[in-house]
Scaffold this active site. Structure first.
Site, PDB file in Angstrom:
ATOM      1  CG  ASN A 209      -0.405  -0.265   2.563  1.00 30.65           C
ATOM      2  OD1 ASN A 209       0.549  -0.757   2.554  1.00 30.65           O
ATOM      3  ND2 ASN A 209      -0.834   0.485   3.518  1.00 30.65           N
ATOM      4  CB  ALA A 213      -0.333  14.508   1.870  1.00 27.02           C
ATOM      5  CD  GLU A 222      -5.592  -5.671  -1.301  1.00 30.77           C
ATOM      6  OE1 GLU A 222      -4.768  -4.761  -1.044  1.00 30.77           O
ATOM      7  OE2 GLU A 222      -6.676  -6.001  -0.529  1.00 30.77           O
ATOM      8  CB  CYS A 252     -11.094  -2.064  -0.065  1.00 27.78           C
ATOM      9  SG  CYS A 252     -10.348  -1.348  -1.444  1.00 27.78           S
TER      10      CYS A 252
END
Length: 296
Positions: A209, A213, A222, A252
């Protein structure tokens, strides 16, 4: 596993990704517990010949040169020598320095043609061969050669790069996901995630991942792995392993949809501290919308 790259010739991004995966697999297979770093130079025949002449007094080009920094006791390799590896700790890098590798890109291409296998397989093999030397293996004596060769094949098998066996086990895929998690950029959530995506041709693409900001620009592990794979021409996937630390990292909704685009039946493996699970994507995304739904 941190690789400190020096490119003196042009190298395709897919080759860099493969070499990173091979290095990760080497450390995992050997069982080195500490974070490690290796310097890797990719060059031409002229440069590797010059290095070979200067440091080994051999005036010819070769495929790979290894210069270990760890002094292993005779008969022992890195997985048995935590004390010696600890002595090579580099505080700035946050890793133990195992040594230097120099790989000749022209030799990779020539030997792939000579031996009748892919450029990718030869590149992975030379990286793994060099890593084995940095981890204390050698091939001067016949018995040493057999041990080193067996380790090389074990590492290559774990990433689907052997000549005859392209089987990557679930355990190997999960381990590569955990390794990828170490490269997570997650300064905002403090929730590192790693992924390892298995293609039907045996290749493995890792991802982590990457946060931003501007939170909406964050990318999941993924999707990082999927986008890397697709950018290198791989669009058929059989399994994805996802690793986190404190809770089950089921993908997700966005990642489920991206996976569904290419592999509706993909197996999803997850691992976290104290747990492990598996489900089919069809169970995670029932009645998923995909390319087939757009066909007239």
């Amino acid at each position: 596993m941190k690789l400190d790259w020096y490119f003196h010739v042009d190298v395709d991004p897919s080759t860099i990704s493969l070499l990173q995966t091979a290095a990760d697999a080497a450390v995992l297979t050997e069982g080195i517990a500490r974070p490690c770093m290796v310097s890797v130079t990719i060059c031409d025949d002229e440069e590797i010949q010059e290095i070979n002449r200067e440091y080994r007094n051999i005036d010819r080009a070769t495929d790979v040169l290894s210069f270990p920094s760890v002094n292993y006791p005779k008969g022992l390799t890195a997985g048995q020598c935590d004390k010696q590896i600890k002595m090579e700790w580099d505080a700035e890098a946050g890793a133990c320095f195992l040594g230097d590798l120099i790989i000749s890109l022209p030799h990779v291409k020539a030997q792939a043609e000579e031996y009748g296998h892919s450029f990718q397989r030869e590149a992975a093999y030379l990286l793994v061969h060099g890593m084995c030397h940095l981890m204390g293996y050698d091939h001067i004596e016949e018995d040493e050669r057999k041990v080193m060769r067996a380790m090389e094949e074990k590492i290559l098998s774990s990433i689907g790069q052997t000549r005859d066996d392209n089987t990557v086990t679930d355990e190997q895929l999960l381990a590569l996901a955990r390794e990828a998690m170490q490269r997570s950029y997650s300064p905002y959530s403090h929730y590192p995630v790693g992924a390892a995506l298995l293609c039907n041709d045996g290749r493995v693409f890792q991802g982590c991942n990457i946060e931003n900001a501007s939170f909406g620009l964050t990318n999941c592990a993924e999707r990082t792995a999927v986008f890397k794979a697709v950018s290198e021409g791989a669009t058929e996937f059989t399994a994805i392993a996802i690793a986190s630390k404190v809770s089950a990292p089921w993908p997700c909704g966005a990642c489920r949809q991206v996976l569904n685009e290419f592999a509706p039946q993909i197996r999803v493996l997850v691992t976290w501290d104290g747990g492990q699970g598996e489900m089919l994507l069809t169970d995670l995304l029932p009645h998923g919308f995909g390319p087939k739904d757009l066909q007239s």
